[in-house]
Design a protein around this motif. Structure first.
Motif, PDB file in Angstrom:
ATOM      1  N   ASP A  30       0.834  -1.202   0.000  1.00  0.00           N
ATOM      2  CA  ASP A  30       0.000   0.000   0.000  1.00  0.00           C
ATOM      3  C   ASP A  30       0.867   1.249   0.000  1.00  0.00           C
ATOM      4  N   ASN A  58       0.064  -1.689  -4.747  1.00  0.00           N
ATOM      5  CA  ASN A  58      -1.368  -1.839  -5.015  1.00  0.00           C
ATOM      6  C   ASN A  58      -1.900  -0.617  -5.756  1.00  0.00           C
ATOM      7  N   PRO A  59      -2.936  -0.793  -6.587  1.00  0.00           N
ATOM      8  CA  PRO A  59      -3.587   0.380  -7.177  1.00  0.00           C
ATOM      9  C   PRO A  59      -4.017   1.343  -6.069  1.00  0.00           C
ATOM     10  N   GLY A  60      -3.714   2.612  -6.251  1.00  0.00           N
ATOM     11  CA  GLY A  60      -4.018   3.612  -5.231  1.00  0.00           C
ATOM     12  C   GLY A  60      -2.956   3.726  -4.157  1.00  0.00           C
ATOM     13  N   TYR A  62       1.004   4.234  -2.526  1.00  0.00           N
ATOM     14  CA  TYR A  62       1.908   5.382  -2.568  1.00  0.00           C
ATOM     15  C   TYR A  62       3.372   4.972  -2.566  1.00  0.00           C
ATOM     16  N   ARG A  87       1.648   8.428  -6.410  1.00  0.00           N
ATOM     17  CA  ARG A  87       0.587   7.450  -6.195  1.00  0.00           C
ATOM     18  C   ARG A  87       0.385   6.609  -7.440  1.00  0.00           C
ATOM     19  N   ARG A  88       0.183   5.302  -7.219  1.00  0.00           N
ATOM     20  CA  ARG A  88      -0.138   4.420  -8.332  1.00  0.00           C
ATOM     21  C   ARG A  88      -1.584   4.681  -8.735  1.00  0.00           C
ATOM     22  N   LYS A  89      -1.789   4.762 -10.016  1.00  0.00           N
ATOM     23  CA  LYS A  89      -3.135   5.023 -10.532  1.00  0.00           C
ATOM     24  C   LYS A  89      -4.068   3.890 -10.172  1.00  0.00           C
ATOM     25  N   GLU A  90      -5.336   4.231  -9.922  1.00  0.00           N
ATOM     26  CA  GLU A  90      -6.351   3.215  -9.647  1.00  0.00           C
ATOM     27  C   GLU A  90      -6.594   2.415 -10.917  1.00  0.00           C
ATOM     28  N   GLN A  91      -6.902   1.140 -10.777  1.00  0.00           N
ATOM     29  CA  GLN A  91      -7.181   0.299 -11.950  1.00  0.00           C
ATOM     30  C   GLN A  91      -8.611   0.514 -12.372  1.00  0.00           C
TER      31      GLN A  91
END
Length: 91
Positions: A30, A58-60, A62, A87-91
């Protein structure tokens, strides 16, 4: 004195490993803290490491880096949030 609750502590992983190796954990993260490390790497190494972090997030989730560091916003898969936070982009 402060102590982290067992329920949170059981979800935290502290492990030493070589950042140049593939990141192989059973679950994705996360949040990844990689503070004041990438300043010692050349651009190609930094971009490869950032991509390995992205694949392990994970998507979302940091990525937090040091304030003296930055990622190339054109080449990273992470979205810029604010200085030192991506931040990783949401899928």
């Amino acid at each position: 004195m402060w102590q982290v609750k067992d329920s949170l502590r059981s979800n935290v992983i502290f492990k030493t490993f070589n950042l140049m190796d593939p990141i192989r954990f059973r679950i994705k993260f996360d949040v990844i803290f990689c503070r004041n490390v990438m300043i010692y790497f050349d651009q190609a190494t930094k971009e490869a490491l950032t991509e390995r972090f992205y694949q392990a997030t994970n998507p979302g989730g940091y990525l937090l880096i040091g304030h003296s560091e930055s990622l190339n916003r054109m080449s990273t898969s992470y979205s810029y949030v604010m200085p030192a936070i991506y931040r990783r982009k949401e899928q």
